[in-house]
Every structure is written in structure tokens, then in C-alpha cells.
Design a protein around this motif. Structure first.
Motif, short mmCIF file in Angstrom:
data_model
loop_
_atom_site.label_atom_id
_atom_site.label_comp_id
_atom_site.label_asym_id
_atom_site.label_seq_id
_atom_site.Cartn_x
_atom_site.Cartn_y
_atom_site.Cartn_z
N LEU A 136 0.90 -1.30 0.04
CA LEU A 136 -0.08 -0.01 0.09
C LEU A 136 0.88 1.19 0.14
O LEU A 136 0.33 2.44 -0.03
CB LEU A 136 -1.02 -0.11 1.25
CG LEU A 136 -1.97 -1.01 1.27
CD1 LEU A 136 -2.86 -1.21 2.41
CD2 LEU A 136 -2.91 -1.08 0.03
N LYS A 137 2.19 1.21 -0.01
CA LYS A 137 3.05 2.26 0.06
C LYS A 137 3.17 2.70 -1.59
O LYS A 137 3.01 3.89 -1.89
CB LYS A 137 4.59 1.99 0.43
CG LYS A 137 5.48 3.07 0.15
CD LYS A 137 6.84 2.47 0.76
CE LYS A 137 7.94 3.69 0.43
NZ LYS A 137 9.32 3.30 0.92
N ASP A 138 3.35 1.75 -2.51
CA ASP A 138 3.37 2.18 -3.88
C ASP A 138 1.82 2.35 -4.45
O ASP A 138 1.80 2.94 -5.35
CB ASP A 138 3.95 0.99 -4.75
CG ASP A 138 5.48 1.26 -4.44
OD1 ASP A 138 6.09 2.13 -3.99
OD2 ASP A 138 5.98 0.02 -4.42
N TYR A 139 0.95 1.73 -3.83
CA TYR A 139 -0.51 1.75 -4.34
C TYR A 139 -1.43 2.18 -3.22
O TYR A 139 -2.28 1.19 -2.69
CB TYR A 139 -0.87 0.56 -4.73
CG TYR A 139 0.13 -0.15 -6.04
CD1 TYR A 139 0.04 0.59 -7.22
CD2 TYR A 139 1.07 -0.92 -5.66
CE1 TYR A 139 0.88 0.07 -8.27
CE2 TYR A 139 1.87 -1.26 -6.68
CZ TYR A 139 1.92 -0.92 -7.72
OH TYR A 139 2.90 -1.14 -8.92
N PRO A 140 -1.33 3.48 -2.73
CA PRO A 140 -2.07 3.77 -1.56
C PRO A 140 -3.43 3.89 -1.60
O PRO A 140 -3.97 3.93 -2.87
CB PRO A 140 -1.28 5.13 -1.36
CG PRO A 140 -1.05 5.71 -2.81
CD PRO A 140 -0.64 4.36 -3.65
N SER A 141 -4.19 3.81 -0.41
CA SER A 141 -5.41 4.10 -0.45
C SER A 141 -6.14 5.59 -0.72
O SER A 141 -5.11 6.42 -0.75
CB SER A 141 -6.34 3.68 1.03
OG SER A 141 -5.86 4.78 1.80
#
Length: 596
Positions: free
Chosen positions: A118-123
Motif C-alpha cells: 500500500l506504499k506504492d499503491y495507496p488508499s
């Protein structure tokens, strides 16, 4: 249906913030005239409600009161999918897609968050904190994992585990008191009922859970409209579902379609008081025509005279015999090449058994005639018929030819229908046959030398040849004509007497028969000129088994983050590489009735 756009209302409409599967600018005006309720663009806000386990077609059937009331001003679909692949049939993966705009192959969220990236593809909450810190975000959830991983960077959040009523109360409280630009509410009780009792509209416990959550939505919408400044705010209301656990195959469509996987059947509603209603995919399972690539291979059927390439199938089992009282349906795909044929060639074999083109053929055949085609049928008593198609096709695209033959027992009258791409070209052509067609000749697909008076040049592809020993109804012919495989669950599968995909691959000399008869064919290539053609093409005439991009045919959870960013006026950086797409609809400035 991909990127489907609603009609623009003349003089009173502008396009919505949603665009159609392409990069667009934020073109909503910054102000509206008096009859548009004075909405200002800087007051755009989003209310996002997530309903775990609310299987789209079941909700459509139940038609809950408050959700249904929103549809008159919504862009929506009941047949979306929770994600791009089967990994999105688990709830954490579906949640992540709905909150990040990326599928689980990227987020690495599947059955849990242990491997999440979720660092590279965050909410949404994390991205808005970083790029638009002035937008206040709040989230309320009834599931611990959702709260822990997907609401992490919200301005405020609250977990009330297993208590949807509390989630609704918190959303209502926020609407009454908070200035948040994004409010997220996650409800889980429908999924709990589905897991325990089943995901069907006619199961009382499931229907009751849907009704209860619909009641919460009614109270939330009422609180939204009661906001003191509601008339000067521009709200996008999003209501969406996700995965549904393991349920039976109750959706429309055949078993090869991802839209028949009810675990993934979600719904999405984008609502605003001035949207023009649009139900995307209202006719049921969308076709893959023009959406999924026809990715396969076949052999080029080319040559002149004795040097041509063909596929020969000895009919030892007499599959292709046609006797008094029999019925048959023949179907195959073909692609004429533009090169090499002048348009004057005629009676060139495409598929069939006839070695002659006049009397005593004792067989049936499809022949090329210039840029069109002929269906030939003949007994051995001198009766023969060349039934011509009216269509001319030489466009380097895939098409499907089909013929159905019904020969009532005790008569000499056979009735023939001819089809092109699922549409009737010749209807109920009656021919007289005075003897059974029982020559036992081999089936030939492709080049067949037929004498000096007949054009000898062939240059085309054939794939997916199928022969049924029954009369398929028109509705079934139109269903199967574009498909590249027939599901074994089909009630007509037992009648499939020959099934040649002709995709055996480069260098293959044996063409496999996938039917129960197993009469394999042989590539005939006396001059050694056979070439295999590998293709990956999107065609409006072919609906292959869906690929991973097929979920884009309808609005899905993956699209929601992109819609929200756009609505809030957040500039979407191309480097984010969001995997969702835009959907659009008419956006009208007409006065909203006081009793809306």
C-alpha cells in the motif's frame, strides 16, 4: 458498453465529471445559474458507502426502496465485477481495489494484508492526505482489517466492529456536524447473512439484511439533504458492493464468462441530483465483442491448383451424412484476406465435401463466390442448389457463417436458413432432395481443386468449425456464433458431433476434433507452403472467452477512486497509473424539485 456516454441534454446539460475511459480535464463549470441551485464547484463532496456481500443481481431483484429511489439520477450497473481476476473473489482484495484503484496483482492484497504493498499503491485516504491535505477525510467501518489498513491516514476514523447500525449513526453524525470532503462508510452485515444463509434474494435472512442496510441508507440520504448548506454543496454519492462468497451460478451468461461468477458480481451507483439516469449493462451479461481479444492461431488456407493447403477429415463415422428425418447445424469462423483475390473468383471451397459444383454432388459445401459466398447442397439424383448470400465480405476481419438444415421425415422438402455473424441472410429456403446425402466423402476445410472452369485461388483463414446433429434454435445460433468455445454445460453440447478449433499450433499436421467423435483432421500440404498465423485481435464479430480486461465492460469498484479524485478536483498524476476508468452521463442544470 465500455466508456458508454449518456446523451447530452440540449441547452440544459453539460458533461459530467466522469469521462469515458480516457484522460479528460476537469471541465465542470465553477458556478451554475440560479436554476441550478447555485452549486459551487469548490463545494464538491463525496459520500462513499461500501456494502460487503451485496450481490448485484440479487439487489436488483430485491429492489430495496431507498437504493431504488436513487436510480432516477444515477449512472449505475447491477452487473459489475469486484476486480480484474479471480484473486478479487476474496474480501480484502476487493476492498483494496475499491479503495486504491488498483487490482490485487499490484496491491498484493488477497486473503489478507500480510503481503500488501500500500506504499506504492495507496488508499484514497493516504493519497488525499499527501496531495490534497486541505480535504478532510473521515471513515467509519465495521471490519477491523478495513479500518486498520485502508482508513489509516484518514483525518478521522472510527471502528465499530460488527455493528453496521453504529456505522450508519456515525456517518449521519458526520453529515450533521462535519465539514469533511470525503466520508466513507463500510457495512458488513449483508456479507455475514450471505455467508451464513446464502446469497440469494429469496433467502429470508439475506433479504432482511439487505432491507436493514437499505434502511440505514435511507436515513443517511435524509441526513445528507438536511445539511444546512446542502443547496450550495455538490455531492457525489457512491454506493458499491464487492465479493459475495461462494454461491451458485445464478447469473445470466454461460460458464465461460467472468460475469457468471457470482462471487464477483458487484453493483456500483454514482448518484447526483442532476445526473440523467443510465443503467449500464441493463440487458444482462455483456458480450466480449469488441472488448476481449481473440487470441489464438490457425493455418493459412492458400494456394492454386494442386499446390493448395487444406484440412482433410475422413468421415469414417459418417458424421456428415444427412438423411430424411435428420437435422443439422453447421457453423465456422472465417477471415478473407484482401490480397490475392480479384473478386471474380467463384465456387472456391471454404468448408464442405462436394467435389463437383453441379449435379450428383451428394453433399453440402460452403463456397466462396467473389467477395461473397454460396451454400451448395445436392443429392445424387440430379437435384442441386446454389443458395447465394447477399452480403459481400472482404474486409480482413473475422466473420461467422452458419447454416441450419431441417428435413422432416417422410417428405422430400428440406428447409435451410443461412446466417452471417448471427443474423439471418436467407430464411427458410426450401429445397427438394430425393435421396439421402450419404457419400461418405471426407470433409475438406480450405483449398479443393475443382476443375479448370472454377477459380482455383484461395487465401483465407478458418477457425472454430462446429457441426451439430440437431437444429439449433435461432436464439442459440446467435448466442454461439461469435464464441470460440462451447461450454460443456450447454444443453446442446451432446449434439456437437464435430468441433475443430484449428488452433493446434505452428507445424502441426493433425487438427484435433474436440467432440466426442474424435475424428481428427490432417493438414494437406503437398507443396510445403503451409503457414500458421498467430493473432491477437479485437473484433466486433467475435466474443471469445473473456480476458482479464473484460471487467472494464461495466462500472466496477476499481473505477471508484478515479471518479472520486476527479469529483474532488484532484489532478490525477499520470505516474499514478490508476487502473480504473471514467464513466459519463448527462449532467443537467435544471431546477431540482423541492420534494426530491
Amino acid at each position: 458498453m465500455k466508456g458508454k456516454c449518456g446523451k447530452i441534454l440540449l441547452a440544459t446539460c453539460i458533461m459530467a465529471t466522469f469521462a469515458c475511459n480516457k484522460t479528460v480535464v476537469d471541465d465542470l463549470p465553477t458556478s451554475y445559474p440560479a436554476d441550478g441551485n447555485g452549486v459551487q464547484s469548490q463545494n464538491r463532496k463525496v459520500l462513499y458507502l461500501i456494502l460487503d456481500g451485496a450481490e448485484g443481481k440479487q439487489i436488483d431483484t430485491l429492489a430495496p426502496q431507498n437504493i431504488s429511489a436513487l436510480l432516477k439520477t444515477s449512472v449505475y450497473s447491477w452487473i459489475g465485477m469486484s476486480g480484474a481476476n479471480n484473486k478479487d473473489t476474496v474480501l480484502p482484495g476487493a476492498w483494496a481495489s475499491m479503495m486504491t484503484g488498483y487490482n490485487s496483482d499490484l496491491t498484493k492484497v488477497q486473503t489478507g494484508f500480510d503481503t500488501a504493498n500500500l506504499k506504492d499503491y495507496p488508499s484514497l485516504m493516504t493519497r488525499l492526505r499527501d496531495v490534497a491535505p486541505d480535504i478532510r477525510t473521515v471513515g467509519y467501518s465495521s471490519s477491523k482489517l478495513f479500518d486498520q489498513y485502508l482508513l489509516t491516514d484518514a483525518s478521522a476514523k472510527l471502528l465499530t466492529e460488527g455493528d453496521d447500525a453504529a456505522v450508519a449513526a456515525n456517518v449521519i453524525s458526520s453529515l450533521e456536524k462535519d465539514s469533511a470532503g470525503l466520508i466513507v462508510g463500510q457495512f458488513h452485515s449483508i456479507a455475514e447473512a450471505g455467508d451464513q444463509y446464502g446469497y440469494r434474494y429469496n433467502i429470508p435472512e439475506y433479504a432482511k439484511a439487505v432491507s436493514t442496510v437499505d434502511g440505514y441508507i435511507g436515513e443517511i440520504v435524509q441526513a445528507l439533504k438536511a445539511r444546512p448548506n446542502y443547496a450550495n454543496e455538490n455531492w457525489l454519492l457512491v454506493i458499491a458492493s464487492n465479493e459475495n462468497g461462494v454461491v451458485d451460478k445464478n447469473n445470466n451468461g454461460d460458464s465461460t464468462s467472468a460475469y457468471n461468477d457470482t462471487r464477483r458480481n458487484s453493483f456500483v451507483i454514482f448518484n447526483n441530483p442532476r445526473f440523467v439516469t443510465e443503467n449500464i449493462g441493463r440487458d444482462g451479461t455483456p458480450s466480449t465483442k469488441g472488448l476481449s481479444a481473440y487470441n489464438d492461431s490457425t493455418v493459412l488456407l492458400t494456394g492454386t491448383g494442386s499446390s493448395g493447403v487444406s484440412i482433410k477429415v475422413p468421415d469414417d463415422k459418417r458424421v456428415y451424412d444427412l438423411k430424411n428425418g435428420d437435422s443439422a447445424t453447421i457453423e465456422f469462423k472465417f477471415k478473407y484476406l484482401k490480397s490475392g483475390v480479384t473478386g471474380t473468383e467463384y465456387f472456391m471451397n471454404i468448408v464442405g465435401m462436394a467435389t463437383g459444383f453441379y449435379s450428383n454432388g451428394n453433399a453440402w459445401s460452403f463456397w466462396r463466390s467473389g467477395n461473397g459466398f454460396i451454400f451448395y447442397i445436392s443429392d445424387n439424383t440430379g437435384k442441386y442448389y446454389n443458395i447465394g448470400y447477399s452480403s459481400q465480405v472482404n474486409d480482413n476481419n473475422w466473420h461467422t457463417l452458419a447454416a441450419s438444415i431441417a428435413w422432416p421425415k417422410g417428405t422430400n422438402k428440406a428447409h435451410i436458413n443461412l446466417y452471417l455473424d448471427g443474423l439471418i441472410e436467407v430464411s427458410d429456403k426450401t429445397v427438394e432432395l430425393n435421396a439421402d446425402l450419404t457419400s461418405g466423402k471426407p470433409l475438406v476445410i480450405g483449398h479443393m481443386p475443382q476443375g479448370t472452369s472454377v477459380g482455383n485461388y484461395t487465401d483465407f483463414y478458418v477457425s472454430d468449425f462446429r457441426y451439430w446433429k440437431t437444429l439449433l434454435p435461432y436464439s442459440i445460433i446467435t448466442q454461439y456464433d461469435c464464441k470460440n468455445e462451447i461450454p460443456t454445460s450447454s444443453p446442446y453440447y451432446p449434439y456437437l458431433a464435430a468441433d475443430y478449433r484449428i488452433n493446434d499450433g505452428n507445424g502441426s499436421t493433425v487438427i484435433k476434433d474436440n467432440s466426442v467423435n474424435h475424428q481428427d483432421g490432417e493438414v494437406v500440404d503437398p507443396s510445403g507452403i503451409a503457414q500458421w498465423y498467430t493473432f491477437n485481435e479485437v473484433s466486433n464479430n467475435v466474443c471469445p472467452a473473456p480476458d482479464q480486461n473484460f471487467y472494464k465492460a461495466t462500472p466496477n469498484g476499481l473505477d471508484i477512486p478515479m471518479q472520486i479524485y476527479q469529483w474532488l478536483g484532484v489532478i490525477i498524476n499520470p505516474s499514478w497509473n490508476l487502473e480504473g476508468q471514467y464513466w459519463s452521463n448527462g449532467y443537467s442544470d435544471v431546477q431540482v424539485p423541492d420534494n426530491y
